[in-house]
Enzyme design. Structure first.
Site, PDB file in Angstrom:
ATOM      1  N   ARG A   2      53.751  36.769  39.895  1.00 13.41           N
ATOM      2  CA  ARG A   2      53.680  35.605  39.595  1.00 13.41           C
ATOM      3  C   ARG A   2      52.084  35.287  39.573  1.00 13.41           C
ATOM      4  NH1 ARG A   2      56.721  31.891  43.394  1.00 13.41           N
ATOM      5  NH2 ARG A   2      56.022  33.081  44.967  1.00 13.41           N
ATOM      6  N   ASP A   3      51.183  36.342  39.434  1.00 14.61           N
ATOM      7  CA  ASP A   3      49.987  36.421  39.139  1.00 14.61           C
ATOM      8  C   ASP A   3      49.064  37.523  38.272  1.00 14.61           C
ATOM      9  OD1 ASP A   3      46.973  35.532  39.724  1.00 14.61           O
ATOM     10  OD2 ASP A   3      47.293  36.322  42.028  1.00 14.61           O
ATOM     11  N   ILE A   4      50.102  38.170  37.530  1.00 14.69           N
ATOM     12  CA  ILE A   4      49.148  39.053  36.110  1.00 14.69           C
ATOM     13  C   ILE A   4      47.905  37.816  36.145  1.00 14.69           C
ATOM     14  CG2 ILE A   4      49.616  39.623  33.721  1.00 14.69           C
ATOM     15  CD1 ILE A   4      51.760  40.728  35.906  1.00 14.69           C
ATOM     16  N   ASN A   8      44.263  42.744  37.956  1.00 18.83           N
ATOM     17  CA  ASN A   8      45.550  43.425  38.816  1.00 18.83           C
ATOM     18  C   ASN A   8      46.148  44.610  37.803  1.00 18.83           C
ATOM     19  OD1 ASN A   8      45.498  41.541  41.088  1.00 18.83           O
ATOM     20  ND2 ASN A   8      46.670  40.472  40.300  1.00 18.83           N
ATOM     21  N   THR A  47      46.730  32.635  40.561  1.00 23.26           N
ATOM     22  CA  THR A  47      45.238  31.890  39.444  1.00 23.26           C
ATOM     23  C   THR A  47      45.442  31.550  38.279  1.00 23.26           C
ATOM     24  OG1 THR A  47      44.575  34.968  40.091  1.00 23.26           O
ATOM     25  CG2 THR A  47      43.171  33.658  39.483  1.00 23.26           C
TER      26      THR A  47
END
Length: 172
Positions: A2-4, A8, A47
């Site tokens: 849920r935050d690729i 990261n 993001t």
């Protein structure tokens, strides 16, 4: 996850083979409802520039295809040095993502094969059911698109070269 997003994603080499490692699982969903912040009204998880349309509209209803959409945003940034969707506020960014209009990759990198834009269209589809169903299919299709013609990108134009692209340092 849920935050690729590109900060990261790390590239490593093991035994001469390039490996992609995804780090920072701070917002990953784990089966425990107590850890699932997306169930709270108004909670923003992720993001915004890399959040899929469904994350902007219905965070409770997302699945792995939201991460695949985010991988396509990272690929777009790697190839162009820019993000595909822009907005001055979270609301205007969300509207841009939901609208789905963006410059084709080839508008910025005409030396790439047309198949890259076809891949990007499917990978960034507003409808999760129209996207590639698995990470393997997404990657395999990208590899085929990248080599679709004699007019393909040099090896350095792939995801490993984000930092080398103009403007990449200014990406959020």
């Amino acid at each position: 996850h849920r935050d690729i997003k590109h900060p990261n994603v790390f590239l490593a080499e093991a035994d001469g083979e390039l490996l992609v490692k995804v780090l920072d699982f701070g917002v990953a969903r784990f089966g425990d409802a107590a850890l699932d912040m997306s169930t709270k009204t108004g909670a923003l998880i992720g993001t915004p520039f890399f959040m899929s349309p469904e994350q902007h509209m219905n965070p409770k209803g997302i699945d792995h295809r939201a991460d695949l959409w985010s991988v396509a945003v990272v690929a777009y940034a790697c190839l162009t040095g820019e993000l595909p969707f822009k907005g001055e506020t979270i609301t205007s960014l969300g509207v841009a993502i939901l609208d789905g209009k963006r410059a084709p990759v080839r508008a910025k990198r005409p030396e790439l094969p047309m198949a890259i834009d076809v891949w990007m269209d499917r990978a960034l589809s507003k409808d999760p059911a129209q996207r590639y169903p698995t990470a393997k299919e997404l990657a395999d299709a990208f590899d085929r698109a990248r080599t679709a013609s004699a007019n393909h990108a040099p090896a350095s134009a792939g995801p490993a070269s984000l930092a080398a692209r103009p403007g990449a340092a200014s990406l959020p």
